[in-house]
Design an enzyme around this catalytic site. Structure first.
Site, PDB file in Angstrom:
ATOM      1  N   ASP A   1       0.812  -1.207  -0.072  1.00 50.51           N
ATOM      2  CA  ASP A   1       0.112   0.053   0.152  1.00 50.51           C
ATOM      3  C   ASP A   1       0.954   1.404  -0.063  1.00 50.51           C
ATOM      4  O   ASP A   1       1.937   1.074   0.381  1.00 50.51           O
ATOM      5  CB  ASP A   1      -0.873   0.022   1.300  1.00 50.51           C
ATOM      6  CG  ASP A   1      -1.871   1.155   1.159  1.00 50.51           C
ATOM      7  OD1 ASP A   1      -2.328   1.446   0.372  1.00 50.51           O
ATOM      8  OD2 ASP A   1      -2.039   1.714   2.410  1.00 50.51           O
ATOM      9  N   SER A   2       0.405   2.179  -0.210  1.00 48.93           N
ATOM     10  CA  SER A   2       1.043   3.466  -0.210  1.00 48.93           C
ATOM     11  C   SER A   2       1.584   4.021   1.341  1.00 48.93           C
ATOM     12  O   SER A   2       2.261   4.828   1.422  1.00 48.93           O
ATOM     13  CB  SER A   2       0.197   4.674  -0.674  1.00 48.93           C
ATOM     14  OG  SER A   2      -1.114   4.861  -0.087  1.00 48.93           O
TER      15      SER A   2
ATOM     16  N   CYS B   1      -3.632  -0.998  -2.062  1.00 48.62           N
ATOM     17  CA  CYS B   1      -3.989   0.475  -2.467  1.00 48.62           C
ATOM     18  C   CYS B   1      -4.886   0.417  -3.654  1.00 48.62           C
ATOM     19  O   CYS B   1      -4.440   0.057  -4.628  1.00 48.62           O
ATOM     20  CB  CYS B   1      -2.572   1.158  -2.778  1.00 48.62           C
ATOM     21  SG  CYS B   1      -2.689   2.632  -2.878  1.00 48.62           S
TER      22      CYS B   1
ATOM     23  N   GLU C   1      -7.190   9.850   9.007  1.00 42.65           N
ATOM     24  CA  GLU C   1      -5.707   9.667   9.595  1.00 42.65           C
ATOM     25  C   GLU C   1      -5.697  10.425  11.143  1.00 42.65           C
ATOM     26  O   GLU C   1      -5.059   9.886  12.030  1.00 42.65           O
ATOM     27  CB  GLU C   1      -4.757  10.059   8.631  1.00 42.65           C
ATOM     28  CG  GLU C   1      -4.523   9.087   7.558  1.00 42.65           C
ATOM     29  CD  GLU C   1      -3.360   8.923   6.885  1.00 42.65           C
ATOM     30  OE1 GLU C   1      -2.377   9.640   7.251  1.00 42.65           O
ATOM     31  OE2 GLU C   1      -3.066   7.781   6.379  1.00 42.65           O
TER      32      GLU C   1
ATOM     33  N   CYS D   1     -11.270   2.900  -1.747  1.00 46.20           N
ATOM     34  CA  CYS D   1      -9.843   3.670  -0.675  1.00 46.20           C
ATOM     35  C   CYS D   1      -9.649   2.744   0.585  1.00 46.20           C
ATOM     36  O   CYS D   1     -10.646   2.573   1.230  1.00 46.20           O
ATOM     37  CB  CYS D   1     -10.266   5.229  -0.589  1.00 46.20           C
ATOM     38  SG  CYS D   1      -8.746   5.748   0.222  1.00 46.20           S
TER      39      CYS D   1
ATOM     40  N   HIS E   1      -8.903   3.465   3.242  1.00 47.15           N
ATOM     41  CA  HIS E   1      -9.079   4.119   4.480  1.00 47.15           C
ATOM     42  C   HIS E   1     -10.601   4.163   4.721  1.00 47.15           C
ATOM     43  O   HIS E   1     -10.987   4.351   5.636  1.00 47.15           O
ATOM     44  CB  HIS E   1      -8.645   5.738   4.450  1.00 47.15           C
ATOM     45  CG  HIS E   1      -7.225   6.019   4.415  1.00 47.15           C
ATOM     46  ND1 HIS E   1      -6.254   5.232   3.861  1.00 47.15           N
ATOM     47  CD2 HIS E   1      -6.310   6.631   5.381  1.00 47.15           C
ATOM     48  CE1 HIS E   1      -5.215   5.682   4.062  1.00 47.15           C
ATOM     49  NE2 HIS E   1      -5.220   6.465   5.134  1.00 47.15           N
TER      50      HIS E   1
HETATM   51  N1  DGL Z   1      -4.251   3.683  -0.199  1.00 47.53           N
HETATM   52  C1  DGL Z   1      -4.741   4.876  -0.975  1.00 47.53           C
HETATM   53  C2  DGL Z   1      -6.000   4.178  -1.711  1.00 47.53           C
HETATM   54  O1  DGL Z   1      -6.378   3.174  -1.370  1.00 47.53           O
HETATM   55  C3  DGL Z   1      -5.164   6.057   0.128  1.00 47.53           C
HETATM   56  C4  DGL Z   1      -4.142   6.901   0.482  1.00 47.53           C
HETATM   57  C5  DGL Z   1      -3.319   7.302  -0.496  1.00 47.53           C
HETATM   58  O2  DGL Z   1      -3.724   8.518  -1.304  1.00 47.53           O
HETATM   59  O3  DGL Z   1      -2.151   7.170  -0.702  1.00 47.53           O
HETATM   60  O4  DGL Z   1      -6.340   4.845  -2.562  1.00 47.53           O
END
Ligand code: DGL
Length: 272
Positions: free
Chosen positions: A16-17, A79, A158, A190, A192
């Protein structure tokens, strides 16, 4: 088929990012307790959702290379942004099977679809990639699809404010994009967004199904492992975590996503 125990017991790579993908890892671990996992969070470069295509592909390529060198049997791109933008390039570049989150959610949405439109929310990069849109249209060209980028959700979540009046107000503004539309389901596109689902479901009609990546991808991975005879034996299961930075609030954010304390995490520098 002759089982290859070495390969079966190799870990599954998840990247993931940042730490948001721990929501997906959490679902994978619940569904697949016999598997070992390597989690990679690119915490030095998060967020990906505001970055260009080229940059997301470049970062995702380096991470995939790292995981392939660790001999994972399968890679899950937790991600949504990287799945939407980089999946095809990565699949063309690397021999290991790579699963993104887009197809599993779309599959699930269509399996249980009843009537009305499908809504999609995600980062700006995910929505502008049109990856979800095309994946739905491939299955039903007449389906009504309404998309909305919700860039403020990631920082709000967050901050731990997913369930506050601030989140409610912001969500009302974003979800007004769906006013007057009879929604069958809303894709939480996403990592989150499961953390804000309580707020979203208070605003949306009860009949709207909220679909998140974790559950859908865990079911998909389970089927993939069974179909390819790749299930781990459950012996000596382990989990290793790698990140590219330890930013502020690392532990509190991470443990909220993982729903438990973060285990030992190693910082690595894989970018030249
Ligand atoms: N992990 C990213 C997503 O699922 C969200 C956070 C980011 O923008 O890196 O799109």
């Amino acid at each position: 088929m002759v089982r290859n125990n070495l390969l079966d017991n190799a870990p599954i790579g998840v990247f993931d990012s940042g730490l948001g993908g721990l929501t997906v890892l959490n679902s994978l671990q619940k569904k697949l307790p016999g598997e070992s996992f390597l989690y990679f969070g690119d915490t030095a470069h998060v967020p990906y959702g505001t970055r260009s295509r080229e940059t997301v592909i470049r970062y995702s390529t380096e991470i995939t290379r790292f995981l392939v060198e660790k001999r994972v049997k399968l890679i899950v791109i937790a991600c949504n942004t990287a799945s939407a933008i980089a999946l095809e390039s990565l699949q063309a570049m690397f021999p290991v099977p790579i699963i993104g989150v887009v197809e599993p959610i779309v599959e699930k949405a269509m399996m249980d679809y009843q009537s009305g439109a499908v809504g999609i929310i995600g980062t700006r990069a995910t929505i502008s990639s049109k990856a979800y849109y095309h994946a739905f249209k491939k299955r039903s060209s007449t389906l009504e699809i309404v998309e909305k980028a919700c860039p403020l959700f990631v920082p709000i979540i967050e901050e731990g404010w997913g369930d506050t009046p601030v989140a409610q107000q912001v969500a009302e503004i974003y979800l007004s994009a769906f006013e007057g539309i009879q929604l069958d389901s809303l894709v939480l596109g996403c990592t989150h967004y499961p953390m804000i689902s309580g707020t979203l479901s208070r605003i949306l009609p009860k009949s709207v199904r909220l679909l998140s990546s974790g559950e859908a991808v865990a079911e998909h991975v389970e089927t993939f492992l069974d179909d390819h005879d790749l299930r781990g034996s459950g012996n000596h299961v382990y989990e290793n975590y790698f990140v590219t930075d330890f930013p502020q609030q690392f532990d509190s954010i991470g443990s909220r996503f993982l729903e438990r304390d973060l285990p030992n995490i190693e910082q690595v520098n894989i970018f030249s």
